[in-house]
Design a protein around this motif. Structure first.
Motif, PDB file in Angstrom:
ATOM      1  N   CYS A 160       0.851  -1.189   0.000  1.00  0.00           N
ATOM      2  CA  CYS A 160       0.000   0.000   0.000  1.00  0.00           C
ATOM      3  C   CYS A 160       0.889   1.243   0.000  1.00  0.00           C
ATOM      4  N   GLY A 161       0.562   2.224  -0.837  1.00  0.00           N
ATOM      5  CA  GLY A 161       1.354   3.439  -0.883  1.00  0.00           C
ATOM      6  C   GLY A 161       1.176   4.320   0.331  1.00  0.00           C
ATOM      7  N   GLY A 162       0.110   4.101   1.099  1.00  0.00           N
ATOM      8  CA  GLY A 162      -0.159   4.944   2.256  1.00  0.00           C
ATOM      9  C   GLY A 162       0.505   4.484   3.536  1.00  0.00           C
ATOM     10  N   CYS A 163       0.614   3.160   3.719  1.00  0.00           N
ATOM     11  CA  CYS A 163       1.189   2.647   4.978  1.00  0.00           C
ATOM     12  C   CYS A 163       2.363   1.705   4.747  1.00  0.00           C
ATOM     13  N   ARG A 164       2.661   1.379   3.477  1.00  0.00           N
ATOM     14  CA  ARG A 164       3.794   0.531   3.077  1.00  0.00           C
ATOM     15  C   ARG A 164       3.620  -0.929   3.448  1.00  0.00           C
ATOM     16  N   LEU A 165       2.431  -1.334   3.862  1.00  0.00           N
ATOM     17  CA  LEU A 165       2.159  -2.721   4.224  1.00  0.00           C
ATOM     18  C   LEU A 165       1.474  -3.446   3.072  1.00  0.00           C
ATOM     19  N   MET A 166       1.481  -4.773   3.133  1.00  0.00           N
ATOM     20  CA  MET A 166       0.725  -5.545   2.155  1.00  0.00           C
ATOM     21  C   MET A 166      -0.740  -5.130   2.214  1.00  0.00           C
ATOM     22  N   ALA A 167      -1.415  -5.193   1.071  1.00  0.00           N
ATOM     23  CA  ALA A 167      -2.815  -4.751   1.014  1.00  0.00           C
ATOM     24  C   ALA A 167      -3.689  -5.477   2.024  1.00  0.00           C
TER      25      ALA A 167
END
Length: 248
Positions: A30-37
């Motif tokens: 995810c571009g917002g939190c850098r975690l896997m979707a």
């Protein structure tokens, strides 16, 4: 939502001649939190007020690391700036910020590494709206990188050095520290916020880090994510302004 660390990362990516590659780089994040979707926590991002500001001076690859916790500070503290560190050059915007009369900058670093006359253990909290607000300068990198940044940044030499005395060991679980007294950047920021009187922001940042750690490790280890955990409930309570344990 764009913030200081995400903008620094974007600037660095645009200027890079080769991609940053590390373990897990091929994973879609995810571009917002850098975690896997599947483990995204953007919906959990808290909004709190804080009088203090944060100035992150980041080592070379820190903005690219999914585990970097300076990102969480920028998520939560509105007045956060992020600058890349260089031994041979300094961003004029960083110098302008450190000289801005509305701020009282403090370099956060262990006091045993500097002359005693520079060391402070408390923060001057403005008694009136016109007083200077504390600006915490955090050196975001490994311990060896932080020491190098501190020694080789002469523009920091005139600033007081805030030496923290947490009285407890770090709870950070995403990287192995050389000593239990070494805290991750978000833990340091939470301690600074507490010293500045931004107690609610400090508690919220600590809870936000706990939730981020839970999501990050669950994704890394391919574990089921418990979104009903104590950490999630604590963050939700703080995000709505209801102290943990208080009746809703």
């Amino acid at each position: 939502m764009s913030h200081a660390v995400s903008r620094l990362r974007a600037t660095r990516l645009a200027a890079s001649t080769k991609p940053f590659v590390t373990r897990g780089s091929a994973t879609a994040r995810c571009g917002g939190c850098r975690l896997m979707a599947s483990h995204c926590m953007c919906a959990l991002r808290p909004t709190v007020a804080a009088r203090a500001g944060m100035c992150l001076i980041m080592a070379d690859i820190e903005p690219f690391k999914p585990s970097n916790t300076g990102w969480l500070i920028a998520d939560l503290v509105a007045d956060t700036w992020a600058f890349g560190w260089s031994r041979v050059a300094v961003d004029p915007a960083l110098l302008a910020l450190l000289n801005d009369p509305q701020w009282q900058p403090y370099v956060v670093f262990p006091g045993e590494y500097v002359a005693p006359e520079r060391v402070v253990t408390e923060v001057q909290v403005p008694a009136a709206a016109g007083g200077k607000r504390p600006l915490f300068v955090l050196l975001d990198g490994t311990w060896s990188e932080a020491r190098k940044m501190f020694r080789r940044s002469p523009y920091l030499d005139r600033l007081p050095v805030l030496s923290l005395r947490p009285g407890h060991a770090s709870n950070y679980r995403l990287r192995r520290a050389l000593h239990e007294q070494h805290f991750c950047t978000s833990e340091v920021a939470a301690q600074c916020l507490a010293l500045a009187g931004d107690t609610h922001a400090a508690e919220t940042l600590a809870a936000y880090l706990d939730v981020f750690t839970t999501h990050y490790l669950s994704a890394k280890r391919n574990l089921r994510l418990d979104r009903d955990s104590e950490a999630h409930h604590r963050l939700a309570s703080l995000s709505t302004g209801v102290p943990t344990g208080a009746p809703a």
